[in-house]
Design a protein around this motif. Structure first.
Motif, PDB file in Angstrom:
ATOM      1  N   TRP A  29     -48.473 -31.514  99.940  1.00 12.42           N
ATOM      2  CA  TRP A  29     -49.046 -30.377  99.226  1.00 12.42           C
ATOM      3  C   TRP A  29     -48.086 -29.190  99.148  1.00 12.42           C
ATOM      4  CZ3 TRP A  29     -52.797 -30.935  96.018  1.00 12.42           C
ATOM      5  CH2 TRP A  29     -53.431 -29.804  95.492  1.00 12.42           C
ATOM      6  N   PRO A  30     -47.010 -29.333  98.374  1.00 10.64           N
ATOM      7  CA  PRO A  30     -45.992 -28.265  98.289  1.00 10.64           C
ATOM      8  C   PRO A  30     -46.418 -27.144  97.345  1.00 10.64           C
ATOM      9  CG  PRO A  30     -45.387 -30.096  96.889  1.00 10.64           C
ATOM     10  CD  PRO A  30     -46.666 -30.483  97.568  1.00 10.64           C
ATOM     11  N   HIS A  31     -47.312 -26.290  97.778  1.00  5.50           N
ATOM     12  CA  HIS A  31     -47.877 -25.263  96.907  1.00  5.50           C
ATOM     13  C   HIS A  31     -46.974 -24.048  96.734  1.00  5.50           C
ATOM     14  CE1 HIS A  31     -49.024 -24.127 100.970  1.00  5.50           C
ATOM     15  NE2 HIS A  31     -49.136 -22.903 100.541  1.00  5.50           N
ATOM     16  N   GLU A  32     -45.993 -23.889  97.581  1.00  2.70           N
ATOM     17  CA  GLU A  32     -45.124 -22.716  97.447  1.00  2.70           C
ATOM     18  C   GLU A  32     -43.784 -23.044  96.813  1.00  2.70           C
ATOM     19  OE1 GLU A  32     -44.861 -20.695 101.151  1.00  2.70           O
ATOM     20  OE2 GLU A  32     -47.023 -20.444 101.321  1.00  2.70           O
ATOM     21  N   THR A  33     -43.609 -24.252  96.384  1.00  2.00           N
ATOM     22  CA  THR A  33     -42.385 -24.662  95.700  1.00  2.00           C
ATOM     23  C   THR A  33     -42.671 -24.700  94.204  1.00  2.00           C
ATOM     24  OG1 THR A  33     -41.824 -26.034  97.602  1.00  2.00           O
ATOM     25  CG2 THR A  33     -40.629 -26.460  95.567  1.00  2.00           C
ATOM     26  N   TYR A  34     -41.823 -24.034  93.442  1.00  2.00           N
ATOM     27  CA  TYR A  34     -42.034 -23.954  91.991  1.00  2.00           C
ATOM     28  C   TYR A  34     -40.878 -24.620  91.263  1.00  2.00           C
ATOM     29  CZ  TYR A  34     -45.730 -20.699  93.098  1.00  2.00           C
ATOM     30  OH  TYR A  34     -46.866 -20.144  93.591  1.00  2.00           O
ATOM     31  N   VAL A  35     -41.234 -25.364  90.222  1.00  2.00           N
ATOM     32  CA  VAL A  35     -40.246 -25.994  89.348  1.00  2.00           C
ATOM     33  C   VAL A  35     -40.598 -25.560  87.926  1.00  2.00           C
ATOM     34  CG1 VAL A  35     -39.316 -28.173  88.476  1.00  2.00           C
ATOM     35  CG2 VAL A  35     -40.011 -27.965  90.884  1.00  2.00           C
ATOM     36  N   ALA A  36     -39.657 -24.892  87.260  1.00  2.00           N
ATOM     37  CA  ALA A  36     -39.879 -24.378  85.900  1.00  2.00           C
ATOM     38  C   ALA A  36     -41.096 -23.460  85.845  1.00  2.00           C
ATOM     39  CB  ALA A  36     -40.006 -25.527  84.903  1.00  2.00           C
ATOM     40  N   GLY A  37     -41.319 -22.697  86.883  1.00  2.00           N
ATOM     41  CA  GLY A  37     -42.412 -21.744  86.925  1.00  2.00           C
ATOM     42  C   GLY A  37     -43.778 -22.337  87.243  1.00  2.00           C
ATOM     43  N   VAL A  38     -43.823 -23.622  87.501  1.00  2.00           N
ATOM     44  CA  VAL A  38     -45.092 -24.300  87.809  1.00  2.00           C
ATOM     45  C   VAL A  38     -44.975 -24.875  89.210  1.00  2.00           C
ATOM     46  CG1 VAL A  38     -46.666 -26.146  87.115  1.00  2.00           C
ATOM     47  CG2 VAL A  38     -45.432 -24.847  85.369  1.00  2.00           C
ATOM     48  N   LEU A  44     -46.678 -32.858  90.551  1.00  2.00           N
ATOM     49  CA  LEU A  44     -47.022 -34.131  91.196  1.00  2.00           C
ATOM     50  C   LEU A  44     -48.372 -34.656  90.707  1.00  2.00           C
ATOM     51  CD1 LEU A  44     -45.823 -33.407  94.831  1.00  2.00           C
ATOM     52  CD2 LEU A  44     -44.809 -34.987  93.186  1.00  2.00           C
ATOM     53  N   MET A  45     -49.301 -33.745  90.448  1.00  2.00           N
ATOM     54  CA  MET A  45     -50.597 -34.186  89.922  1.00  2.00           C
ATOM     55  C   MET A  45     -50.437 -34.738  88.507  1.00  2.00           C
ATOM     56  SD  MET A  45     -52.966 -31.170  91.503  1.00  2.00           S
ATOM     57  CE  MET A  45     -54.510 -31.751  90.878  1.00  2.00           C
ATOM     58  N   LEU A  46     -49.578 -34.110  87.703  1.00  2.00           N
ATOM     59  CA  LEU A  46     -49.300 -34.631  86.363  1.00  2.00           C
ATOM     60  C   LEU A  46     -48.650 -36.008  86.446  1.00  2.00           C
ATOM     61  CD1 LEU A  46     -49.188 -34.245  83.280  1.00  2.00           C
ATOM     62  CD2 LEU A  46     -46.942 -33.174  83.608  1.00  2.00           C
ATOM     63  N   ALA A  47     -47.706 -36.146  87.368  1.00  2.00           N
ATOM     64  CA  ALA A  47     -47.077 -37.457  87.571  1.00  2.00           C
ATOM     65  C   ALA A  47     -48.113 -38.487  88.015  1.00  2.00           C
ATOM     66  CB  ALA A  47     -45.953 -37.348  88.586  1.00  2.00           C
ATOM     67  N   GLY A  48     -49.102 -38.035  88.792  1.00  2.00           N
ATOM     68  CA  GLY A  48     -50.172 -38.939  89.231  1.00  2.00           C
ATOM     69  C   GLY A  48     -50.994 -39.457  88.067  1.00  2.00           C
ATOM     70  N   ILE A  49     -51.259 -38.583  87.098  1.00  2.00           N
ATOM     71  CA  ILE A  49     -52.007 -39.026  85.911  1.00  2.00           C
ATOM     72  C   ILE A  49     -51.209 -40.074  85.150  1.00  2.00           C
ATOM     73  CG2 ILE A  49     -52.842 -38.270  83.645  1.00  2.00           C
ATOM     74  CD1 ILE A  49     -53.592 -35.604  85.004  1.00  2.00           C
ATOM     75  N   ILE A  50     -49.927 -39.831  85.004  1.00  2.00           N
ATOM     76  CA  ILE A  50     -49.070 -40.802  84.316  1.00  2.00           C
ATOM     77  C   ILE A  50     -49.021 -42.106  85.115  1.00  2.00           C
ATOM     78  CG2 ILE A  50     -46.690 -41.248  83.592  1.00  2.00           C
ATOM     79  CD1 ILE A  50     -46.508 -38.168  83.072  1.00  2.00           C
TER      80      ILE A  50
END
Length: 83
Positions: A29-38, A44-50
């Motif tokens: 649960w890396p909630h404090e790490t941001y990639v491209a502002g997200v 990771l949740m988007l990757a999970g859907i894919i």
């Protein structure tokens, strides 16, 4: 009819894959790490859907292959018993 192991069932194996991925995301649960502002969690949740979509496609092809092989084996056995 041949009894197949539940551990070789495609649905069981693919469910294990989804559970492992979900456990990885929920435990880390890396909630404090941001990639491209997200948040990385959102990525990771988007990757999970894919991943779910890919596993659904894999499941369809895998179960069709299993059913086809069972059908061929049954037909072969019936032909052997009739001769």
């Amino acid at each position: 009819m041949t009894q197949r192991s539940k551990f070789k069932d495609p649905g069981f194996i693919l469910a294990i894959v989804v559970l492992l991925y979900s456990a990885f995301v929920w435990i880390w649960w890396p909630h404090e790490t941001y990639v491209a502002g997200v948040a990385l969690t959102a990525w990771l949740m988007l990757a999970g859907i894919i991943l779910w979509f890919i596993l659904a496609v894999v499941y369809v092809f895998w179960i069709e292959h299993v059913e086809k092989s069972v059908k061929e084996e049954t037909e072969r056995r019936d032909m052997h018993e009739n001769n």
